[in-house]
Design a protein around this motif. Structure first.
Motif, PDB file in Angstrom:
ATOM      1  N   THR A 159       1.050  -1.161   0.159  1.00 28.78           N
ATOM      2  CA  THR A 159      -0.093   0.072  -0.311  1.00 28.78           C
ATOM      3  C   THR A 159       0.951   1.457   0.171  1.00 28.78           C
ATOM      4  O   THR A 159       2.352   1.203   0.244  1.00 28.78           O
ATOM      5  CB  THR A 159      -0.975   0.134   1.054  1.00 28.78           C
ATOM      6  N   GLY A 160       0.535   2.029  -0.211  1.00 30.85           N
ATOM      7  CA  GLY A 160       0.841   3.695  -0.487  1.00 30.85           C
ATOM      8  C   GLY A 160       1.889   4.139  -1.167  1.00 30.85           C
ATOM      9  O   GLY A 160       2.491   5.067  -1.479  1.00 30.85           O
ATOM     10  N   VAL A 161       1.464   3.773  -2.142  1.00 33.73           N
ATOM     11  CA  VAL A 161       1.247   3.472  -3.635  1.00 33.73           C
ATOM     12  C   VAL A 161       0.879   4.444  -4.432  1.00 33.73           C
ATOM     13  O   VAL A 161      -0.110   3.282  -4.403  1.00 33.73           O
ATOM     14  CB  VAL A 161       2.508   2.596  -4.440  1.00 33.73           C
ATOM     15  N   TYR A 162       1.103   5.427  -5.394  1.00 34.58           N
ATOM     16  CA  TYR A 162      -0.392   6.049  -6.018  1.00 34.58           C
ATOM     17  C   TYR A 162       0.701   6.272  -7.063  1.00 34.58           C
ATOM     18  O   TYR A 162       2.068   6.953  -7.676  1.00 34.58           O
ATOM     19  CB  TYR A 162      -1.001   6.743  -5.575  1.00 34.58           C
ATOM     20  N   SER A 163       0.349   7.025  -8.243  1.00 32.58           N
ATOM     21  CA  SER A 163       1.110   7.709  -9.240  1.00 32.58           C
ATOM     22  C   SER A 163       0.140   8.657  -9.686  1.00 32.58           C
ATOM     23  O   SER A 163      -1.294   9.041  -9.104  1.00 32.58           O
ATOM     24  CB  SER A 163       0.745   7.002 -11.162  1.00 32.58           C
ATOM     25  N   GLU A 164       0.757   9.701 -10.565  1.00 31.75           N
ATOM     26  CA  GLU A 164       0.513  10.321 -10.844  1.00 31.75           C
ATOM     27  C   GLU A 164       0.307  11.345 -12.987  1.00 31.75           C
ATOM     28  O   GLU A 164       1.341  10.798 -13.477  1.00 31.75           O
ATOM     29  CB  GLU A 164       0.935  12.636 -10.499  1.00 31.75           C
ATOM     30  N   PRO A 165      -0.104  11.925 -13.144  1.00 35.22           N
ATOM     31  CA  PRO A 165      -0.265  12.271 -14.747  1.00 35.22           C
ATOM     32  C   PRO A 165       1.130  12.940 -14.425  1.00 35.22           C
ATOM     33  O   PRO A 165       1.207  14.044 -14.088  1.00 35.22           O
ATOM     34  CB  PRO A 165      -2.281  12.159 -15.142  1.00 35.22           C
ATOM     35  N   ASP A 166       1.923  12.339 -16.398  1.00 33.41           N
ATOM     36  CA  ASP A 166       2.304  13.534 -16.109  1.00 33.41           C
ATOM     37  C   ASP A 166       2.586  13.557 -18.093  1.00 33.41           C
ATOM     38  O   ASP A 166       1.934  11.949 -18.683  1.00 33.41           O
ATOM     39  CB  ASP A 166       3.628  12.824 -15.939  1.00 33.41           C
ATOM     40  N   THR A 167       4.021  13.418 -18.785  1.00 35.40           N
ATOM     41  CA  THR A 167       4.001  13.524 -19.982  1.00 35.40           C
ATOM     42  C   THR A 167       5.273  13.679 -19.918  1.00 35.40           C
ATOM     43  O   THR A 167       6.426  14.416 -19.388  1.00 35.40           O
ATOM     44  CB  THR A 167       3.105  14.691 -20.786  1.00 35.40           C
ATOM     45  N   LYS A 168       6.536  12.613 -21.040  1.00 35.33           N
ATOM     46  CA  LYS A 168       6.752  12.809 -21.834  1.00 35.33           C
ATOM     47  C   LYS A 168       7.741  13.206 -22.919  1.00 35.33           C
ATOM     48  O   LYS A 168       6.684  12.773 -23.726  1.00 35.33           O
ATOM     49  CB  LYS A 168       7.654  10.831 -21.406  1.00 35.33           C
TER      50      LYS A 168
END
Length: 801
Positions: A159-168
């Motif tokens: 637990t404790g992991v999440y993602s955020e939108p980003d661009t490359k």
């Protein structure tokens, strides 16, 4: 006897005391609640919100960068940023089952390190920051990688992991145009090149997602989520034409391979003479903006190794530095003995950073150099415009000239002297003595006025970052700016300009005297594709008259057709230009000793075509060559410009027109004569413009070389096989290096092959005109009748110092 219990009075007292404590307790709680919810409501509500609210920024899509033909050069794609909340990593339910907090942290760190190719200890340190709620683990993670990661995390119950939108940011063609495009950093901000210059235009506006979550990062009330969409950035349409850029880079790569001792590599520009548009710009070695902190070019790596070894020796440290450090950097890639020396690590980091900066910047706009003899075009144009010289004037060159109080004669490239020569011949010969005489007539003040008018004292204003403005003599110091300075300035020495300034000056000279502002971005497009702005040609000033410009075009064409620039000749096209071999002032160490053991030079050439109506101008410079290596601009830079012209001119629609002197370069299509008698075949071939030779003694032509439809030079003879078939076995192409054009032609005829001659005009061929390049290469197997393209160059009468 039984113990006595409390009597009624005691019970009443205990009850009263209990009630008092209860009232007091609730009173205190009430007062605290009143304090928190009434008097300090705002403070505690903000504290609660800060603990429960997750505010995520949405990175906008960065605008695309297109070439002039709307081919995508750079674009952004959606990726993810992997983030952890260390407070939410440890699950108390697991702790109660015997799985310690430390074990849970280690499991998570191992999965993150393995799946994201990260250092385990670095990840674990972030996971164990239990006083933190937000730690970035990895950025620019492709979605397929994050999908695999979350599968592993679910399987392990982490637990404790999440993602955020980003661009490359993706640069579609790797190192292509890298010095112009630049790159973006981890925060999607432009660094160097157009990415930096137009960062505000390309960036867009970030969006936000506001959520209320618990300690395990689970949404508590999904309906309270607020979503503010990101606004994507605008896009750029460049003046750069990818095909012309490919031509330029291809020929610069050859130039770099042919001149391995060029310490500062090679550079080139192609400009539209009439508009100021930059059609191509490159400098080699280059880099891949997709991995901008990685050094891959061997030249850069070798230079870095030399500097690192010098630093180690200075520090008295003996250590084996891995290739991975030279390529990728990073403390972990250094030996432990070096890692423990903080001062040395800082020094090595600084050295590698300097190498990266050298790799990233664009020398065409940022570096200054002594232009050398290409600057003679300004010297002559100035005097011609002022009426101080004319086509009829003559100048005598005895090989050198005494100037002012200078103790030694200032020499010409031809130390034996050019004798008496016309103004045009002085340019064709690149005569220093004639230029000094012309500049003396012009005088210091008027010379500087035109120098300034041609834009050489200021930046061109091109829309690229880090442009330099050049360095001229100190006008207020008579020991710096005097008649001796004027003499050497007349042939482009002891002051500095950028390659872009120099080429822009030449464009003004050949385009009726109009100085223009160069530019790289043609249009800015909105995120919906609409045109938001367009760059128009900006004529800064009229520097010389159309009459002076017309004469300069004629003189420049003469430089290529019969002067020091003859190696830039391309048959069928009217090309003009000017050669240069400029000296580089020596560098000194801290003790005042000269660093280099021999003199060094910059070899360059500027070409313009077609001279009856100039469309393009090309500059190529081969930088920082030792005297022991070939270093003449006419010998090594002019042929490169010729090759670029040969590709670019037909591409932009300029049709070749052959003079009578160029008939041997004309290509004709071979007709079919199989089945004809020799007499009939001879008539057909003559009508097509060919001579022939016969093999065999049959009555009719049974085979021919080349086959019908093949284009060969008009000078080639068609082989007629009478009564027999042509050989079917392949032939090895002979090595033609060093042979004259006639020797090449006769050698190839013996093999049944044909010569396509490139380079020096036939009228300028001497005994020193020899084959320098051929295609196919020697030893290649080809069919009989194949055409071998040979480039010829000449080392006589091309000196331009």
């Amino acid at each position: 006897m039984a113990a006595k219990g409390p009597n009624n009075q005691m019970r009443a007292r205990i009850g009263m005391m209990t009630l008092a404590f209860v009232v007091l307790g609730f009173g205190l709680v009430g007062v605290r609640l009143l304090y928190m919810q009434v008097f300090h409501y705002d403070f505690y509500s903000q504290q609660a919100a800060s603990l429960q609210t997750r505010d995520t920024f949405i990175t906008p899509n960065r605008g695309k960068i297109y070439d002039a033909n709307m081919q995508v050069l750079a674009e952004s794609a959606e990726v993810e940023r992997i983030v952890i909340s260390p407070k939410g990593v440890v699950d108390e339910a697991k702790v109660n089952k015997g799985i310690s907090a430390q074990a849970q942290q280690q499991t998570l760190a191992q999965i993150l390190a393995d799946e994201l190719s990260l250092d385990y200890d670095t990840v674990l340190a972030k996971v164990q920051k239990t006083n933190s709620e937000y730690e970035i683990i990895a950025q620019k993670v492709d979605k397929d990688v994050s999908k695999e990661l979350y599968a592993k995390l679910d399987e392990a119950g982490c637990t404790g992991v999440y993602s955020e939108p980003d661009t490359k940011r993706y640069y579609q063609q790797g190192s292509f145009l890298s010095a112009v495009l630049g790159y973006v950093d981890n925060d999607n901000n432009g660094a160097y090149g157009l990415e930096a210059q137009y960062n505000d235009v390309l960036s867009g506006t970030a969006g936000r997602i506001v959520r209320v979550q618990n300690a395990q990062n689970q949404d508590m009330t999904p309906e309270t989520e607020q979503y503010i969409p990101a606004q994507d950035g605008d896009s750029l349409v460049l003046t750069i034409d990818s095909d012309i850029q490919n031509f330029l880079e291809k020929h610069l790569e050859t130039a770099l391979a042919d001149n391995p001792q060029a310490r500062d590599g090679v550079s080139g520009i192609v400009m539209n003479v009439k508009t100021g548009e930059v059609l191509a710009m490159a400098s080699l070695p280059d880099y891949d903006p997709n991995s901008s902190y990685t050094i891959t070019d061997e030249r850069y790596i070798e230079e870095l190794k030399t500097n690192v070894q010098a630093a180690l020796a200075e520090a008295g440290v003996t250590a084996e530095i891995s290739d991975k450090y030279y390529q990728e950097g990073g403390l972990a890639n250094l030996p432990e003995s070096v890692q423990q020396n903080e001062e040395l690590v800082d020094k090595l980091t600084q050295i590698r950073s300097q190498q990266l900066y050298k790799m990233w910047y664009n020398p065409v706009v940022s570096d200054t150099y002594e232009p050398g003899s290409t600057f003679k075009l300004m010297t002559v144009a100035t005097a011609y415009e002022l009426g101080l010289t004319s086509e009829q004037d003559t100048y005598y060159c005895g090989g050198s000239l005494m100037v002012g109080d200078w103790s030694q004669p200032i020499r010409c490239s031809n130390t034996s002297g050019h004798g008496t020569q016309t103004l045009t011949e002085a340019l064709m010969n690149s005569c220093n003595v004639a230029m000094m005489q012309i500049a003396a007539k012009t005088g210091m003040d008027r010379f500087y006025e035109f120098y300034k008018a041609f834009g050489l004292t200021e930046k061109t204003g091109i829309d690229l970052p880090n442009e330099s403005s050049g360095i001229f003599f100190d006008l207020n110091d008579t020991s710096a700016w005097n008649e001796v300075s004027l003499a050497v300035a007349s042939f482009g020495q002891r002051f500095k300009v950028t390659p872009l300034q120099e080429l822009n000056m030449v464009c003004a000279i050949v385009d009726d005297g109009k100085l223009k502002q160069p530019y790289v971005v043609k249009e800015v497009l909105g995120s919906d594709g609409s045109v938001k702005s367009t760059t128009e040609t900006n004529v800064i000033r009229q520097v010389i008259s159309e009459e002076t410009s017309a004469y300069m075009r004629e003189a420049m064409e003469a430089v290529v057709s019969g002067g020091t620039g003859k190696n830039a000749y391309v048959s069928g096209y009217r090309i003009g230009g000017k050669t240069a071999t400029s000296e580089i002032l020596p560098e000194y160490d801290d003790e005042g000793k000269v660093i280099d053991t021999e003199d060094r030079y910059t070899a360059s050439f500027i070409g313009v075509a077609p001279m009856d109506d100039p469309q393009i101008a090309v500059l190529v410079s081969i930088n920082d060559l030792p005297e022991s290596a070939p270093h003449g601009g006419g010998a090594i830079a002019a042929p490169v410009v010729g090759r670029i012209m040969e590709d670019v001119l037909p591409y932009i629609g300029v049709t070749p027109v052959y003079s009578d002197e160029e008939n041997d370069r004309r290509e004709l299509t071979v007709p079919s004569v199989i089945g004809s008698t020799e007499e009939q075949a001879a008539a057909t071939l003559a009508q097509a413009g060919f001579e022939y030779r016969v093999v065999g003694d049959g009555d009719t032509v049974t085979d021919q070389v080349p086959s019908s439809g093949v284009r060969i030079p008009a000078s080639g003879k068609v082989i007629l096989y009478m009564g027999e078939s042509k050989p079917t076995e392949q032939i090895s192409v002979p090595d033609l290096t060093g042979l004259t054009p006639d020797e090449c032609r006769s050698t190839l005829e013996e093999y049944g092959l044909y010569l396509k001659q490139k380079g020096v005009a036939s009228s300028q061929v001497t005994g020193s005109t020899t084959a320098s390049k051929q295609s196919p290469a020697a030893g290649t197997k080809v069919n009989i009748g194949a055409v071998v393209t040979v480039e010829f160059s000449d080392t006589t009468n091309v000196n331009d110092r």
